[in-house]
Enzyme design. Structure first.
Site, PDB file in Angstrom:
ATOM      1  N   ASP A 129      -9.802  -9.784  33.653  1.00 52.08           N
ATOM      2  CA  ASP A 129      -9.234  -8.792  32.735  1.00 52.08           C
ATOM      3  C   ASP A 129      -8.989  -7.516  33.548  1.00 52.08           C
ATOM      4  O   ASP A 129      -9.937  -6.902  34.050  1.00 52.08           O
ATOM      5  CB  ASP A 129     -10.198  -8.529  31.564  1.00 52.08           C
ATOM      6  CG  ASP A 129      -9.562  -7.631  30.507  1.00 52.08           C
ATOM      7  OD1 ASP A 129      -8.692  -6.815  30.860  1.00 52.08           O
ATOM      8  OD2 ASP A 129      -9.959  -7.734  29.327  1.00 52.08           O
ATOM      9  N   ARG A 142     -17.394   9.775  29.461  1.00 49.81           N
ATOM     10  CA  ARG A 142     -16.471   9.082  30.358  1.00 49.81           C
ATOM     11  C   ARG A 142     -15.221   9.945  30.550  1.00 49.81           C
ATOM     12  O   ARG A 142     -14.603  10.389  29.575  1.00 49.81           O
ATOM     13  CB  ARG A 142     -16.119   7.734  29.717  1.00 49.81           C
ATOM     14  CG  ARG A 142     -15.297   6.837  30.583  1.00 49.81           C
ATOM     15  CD  ARG A 142     -15.067   5.508  29.915  1.00 49.81           C
ATOM     16  NE  ARG A 142     -14.140   5.620  28.784  1.00 49.81           N
ATOM     17  CZ  ARG A 142     -13.451   4.604  28.279  1.00 49.81           C
ATOM     18  NH1 ARG A 142     -13.603   3.389  28.761  1.00 49.81           N
ATOM     19  NH2 ARG A 142     -12.630   4.781  27.261  1.00 49.81           N
ATOM     20  N   TYR A 174      -1.422  -0.023  27.437  1.00 44.06           N
ATOM     21  CA  TYR A 174      -1.464   1.359  26.934  1.00 44.06           C
ATOM     22  C   TYR A 174      -2.437   2.267  27.677  1.00 44.06           C
ATOM     23  O   TYR A 174      -2.618   3.408  27.296  1.00 44.06           O
ATOM     24  CB  TYR A 174      -1.770   1.393  25.429  1.00 44.06           C
ATOM     25  CG  TYR A 174      -2.981   0.599  24.984  1.00 44.06           C
ATOM     26  CD1 TYR A 174      -4.262   1.105  25.155  1.00 44.06           C
ATOM     27  CD2 TYR A 174      -2.834  -0.638  24.385  1.00 44.06           C
ATOM     28  CE1 TYR A 174      -5.369   0.389  24.747  1.00 44.06           C
ATOM     29  CE2 TYR A 174      -3.937  -1.378  23.974  1.00 44.06           C
ATOM     30  CZ  TYR A 174      -5.207  -0.852  24.161  1.00 44.06           C
ATOM     31  OH  TYR A 174      -6.296  -1.579  23.765  1.00 44.06           O
ATOM     32  N   LYS A 175      -3.088   1.766  28.724  1.00 45.84           N
ATOM     33  CA  LYS A 175      -4.033   2.610  29.470  1.00 45.84           C
ATOM     34  C   LYS A 175      -3.290   3.240  30.651  1.00 45.84           C
ATOM     35  O   LYS A 175      -2.425   4.093  30.444  1.00 45.84           O
ATOM     36  CB  LYS A 175      -5.249   1.785  29.856  1.00 45.84           C
ATOM     37  CG  LYS A 175      -6.042   1.394  28.600  1.00 45.84           C
ATOM     38  CD  LYS A 175      -7.194   0.445  28.855  1.00 45.84           C
ATOM     39  CE  LYS A 175      -7.923   0.166  27.536  1.00 45.84           C
ATOM     40  NZ  LYS A 175      -8.792  -1.008  27.635  1.00 45.84           N
ATOM     41  N   PHE A 229     -16.548  -5.802  28.271  1.00 45.82           N
ATOM     42  CA  PHE A 229     -15.848  -5.139  27.164  1.00 45.82           C
ATOM     43  C   PHE A 229     -15.982  -6.006  25.898  1.00 45.82           C
ATOM     44  O   PHE A 229     -15.802  -7.224  25.966  1.00 45.82           O
ATOM     45  CB  PHE A 229     -14.374  -4.952  27.540  1.00 45.82           C
ATOM     46  CG  PHE A 229     -13.627  -4.050  26.605  1.00 45.82           C
ATOM     47  CD1 PHE A 229     -13.684  -2.671  26.741  1.00 45.82           C
ATOM     48  CD2 PHE A 229     -12.869  -4.582  25.574  1.00 45.82           C
ATOM     49  CE1 PHE A 229     -12.995  -1.838  25.870  1.00 45.82           C
ATOM     50  CE2 PHE A 229     -12.177  -3.744  24.700  1.00 45.82           C
ATOM     51  CZ  PHE A 229     -12.241  -2.372  24.847  1.00 45.82           C
TER      52      PHE A 229
HETATM   53  C1  LIG Z   1      -8.797  -1.786  26.595  1.00 43.21           C
HETATM   54  C2  LIG Z   1      -9.328  -3.145  26.877  1.00 43.21           C
HETATM   55  C3  LIG Z   1      -8.970  -4.230  26.068  1.00 43.21           C
HETATM   56  C4  LIG Z   1      -8.081  -3.995  24.890  1.00 43.21           C
HETATM   57  O1  LIG Z   1      -7.834  -5.114  24.109  1.00 43.21           O
HETATM   58  P1  LIG Z   1      -6.863  -4.968  22.839  1.00 43.21           P
HETATM   59  O2  LIG Z   1      -6.578  -6.348  22.450  1.00 43.21           O
HETATM   60  O3  LIG Z   1      -5.660  -4.178  23.289  1.00 43.21           O
HETATM   61  O4  LIG Z   1      -7.588  -4.179  21.807  1.00 43.21           O
HETATM   62  C5  LIG Z   1      -9.466  -5.482  26.395  1.00 43.21           C
HETATM   63  N1  LIG Z   1     -10.272  -5.657  27.464  1.00 43.21           N
HETATM   64  C6  LIG Z   1     -10.648  -4.620  28.263  1.00 43.21           C
HETATM   65  C7  LIG Z   1     -11.535  -4.852  29.427  1.00 43.21           C
HETATM   66  C8  LIG Z   1     -10.194  -3.333  27.978  1.00 43.21           C
HETATM   67  O5  LIG Z   1     -10.555  -2.310  28.756  1.00 43.21           O
END
Ligand SMILES: *Cc1c(COP(=O)(O)O)cnc(C)c1O
Length: 404
Positions: A193, A363, A218-219, A123
């Site tokens: 992560d 997706r 938030y997911k 990511f």
């Molecule tokens: C959604 C996501 C993030 C989000 O990071 P933010 O700091 O909230 O923007 C980070 N890492 C992964 C793997 C994600 O899927």
């Protein structure tokens, strides 16, 4: 699978009642809960209470009436979802900020280990933050390698293996036990992560001896846009690692107002500034839903929903890039299509909301808490229709917006 079979699965679904706990708009099949989880029905009232009563009436007194403990209290509520003890998790800041804190901390542990190893195509924020973090230590380097080469890339200069458990594009899931052990065998720490896995797949951080983890609120946790994130540090590291964002909320005695920094014991030291109380209020309301969830049923339902869409994709001739084996996958399905952006827009125009990931991925998120088998079956039918009729060729669907 036909409609009657999908309805029969819904009639037998032990999670079916959870759907009523979410406010989903009519006419929409929401397949993007892996990017922004849906709104729990209880959240607007909780936010109104946090603003109107706690802030408006109780004012500063609210800090001693629950606010100051919120980061630890919410951490304890996330702990069972990730196989952690209540005192190994704290909530606050963003996933990006928490990644920075833990990567720099791991790099400062042993001056002979100055390298972070991560996956090519991880990511973006994980790699961007790692790039910034390695620049904070003398001769720090970031080594980005393809997935298949990871285990062999960890060596005696590696401080940290940084991996995302479930890949945001393909939904591939790492073997957490095997890679954690590979890092430890080379004397390195591992940072997982969990943004795309918490609330979507089983996770056992303590059980596989993980060191560090972060994840998103938030997911699949449904905490609302920009919800606070979480951070995990195994107990054995809590007193040995230092937070580089050493702010007063992580101080042993913030209200002693000392000039010098003394880290608080336990997870509190991983806080930096004042917690975002309104965001924490929304996230806590969403976390409270999980106490009523049969998690084994949740993982099983995710696999059943995947099978429905995978069959629809096969029937439409769309190549699926996600693993077919649920043990090696998260809770979304991705298809490859040369015009995936227009395809995504055509689906959204028909009420099936998924998303596009550059350059060619459609997706679709499968959130078992609030999707029915019938929803997913209908989404599959819409996908087949959009492919068969080629309505995605309408030029209106090619126009790019800032968030895809
Ligand atoms: C959604 C996501 C993030 C989000 O990071 P933010 O700091 O909230 O923007 C980070 N890492 C992964 C793997 C994600 O899927």
């Amino acid at each position: 699978m036909d409609l009657a079979q999908a309805r029969a699965l819904d009639a037998a679904d032990p999670l079916a009642a959870m759907r009523e706990r979410f406010a989903l708009p009519a006419g929409v099949i929401y397949l993007d809960g892996n990017s922004l989880g849906a709104l729990p029905r209880a959240t607007p009232a909780a936010l109104a209470d946090a603003a109107g009563r706690q802030w408006g009436e109780r004012l500063i007194r609210s800090w001693n009436e629950g606010w100051i403990d919120a980061p630890r209290r919410l951490g304890a509520k996330i702990a069972p979802l990730i196989g952690a003890a209540a005192d190994e998790v704290i909530v606050g800041d963003s996933t990006s900020a928490n990644l920075y804190k833990l990567i720099v901390a791991a790099l400062r542990l042993d001056p002979t280990r100055t390298e972070v190893v991560s996956e090519a195509g991880n990511f973006p924020t994980d790699l961007h933050i790692a790039e910034g973090a390695v620049a904070c230590v003398p001769s720090g380097t970031l080594h980005i390698v393809p997935r298949a080469d990871l285990a062999g890339a960890i060596g005696k200069r590696t401080a940290l293996l940084l991996l995302t458990h479930v890949h945001y594009k393909t939904a591939e899931r790492f073997d957490m036990v095997a890679l954690t052990h590979a890092a430890h065998d080379a004397g390195a720490l591992v940072l997982w992560d969990l943004s795309h896995s918490v609330g979507a797949v089983p996770i056992d951080l303590d059980g596989c001896d993980a060191d560090l983890a972060v994840g998103c609120g938030y997911k699949y946790l449904n905490g609302g846009p920009g919800a606070p994130a979480f951070l995990y540090v195994a107990r054995r590291w809590q007193e040995r690692l230092a937070n580089p964002l050493s702010g007063w909320m992580g101080h042993a005695a913030p209200f002693a107002f000392e000039d010098g920094y003394r880290p608080a014991p336990g997870m509190t030291r991983w806080l930096s500034g004042t917690p975002a109380i309104l965001g924490l209020a929304a996230l806590e309301t969403a976390l409270d839903l999980w106490s009523d969830v049969d998690r084994a049923a949740l993982w099983a339902k995710s696999a059943a929903l995947f099978a429905i869409l995978a069959a629809a994709g096969d029937a439409a001739g769309l190549p699926c890039v996600s693993p077919r084996d649920p043990a090696h996958r998260g809770s979304h399905i991705s298809f490859r299509h040369p015009d995936a952006y227009a395809l995504t827009q055509a689906l959204i125009a028909r009420g099936v909301i998924g998303d596009f990931r550059d350059p060619d991925i459609l997706r679709l998120g499968l959130t078992p808490l609030y999707l029915s088998h019938e929803d997913v079956w209908r989404a599959g039918e819409t996908l087949r229709e959009v492919i068969a009729t080629e309505v995605w060729r309408d030029p209106a669907f090619a126009e790019r917006r800032p968030v895809t």
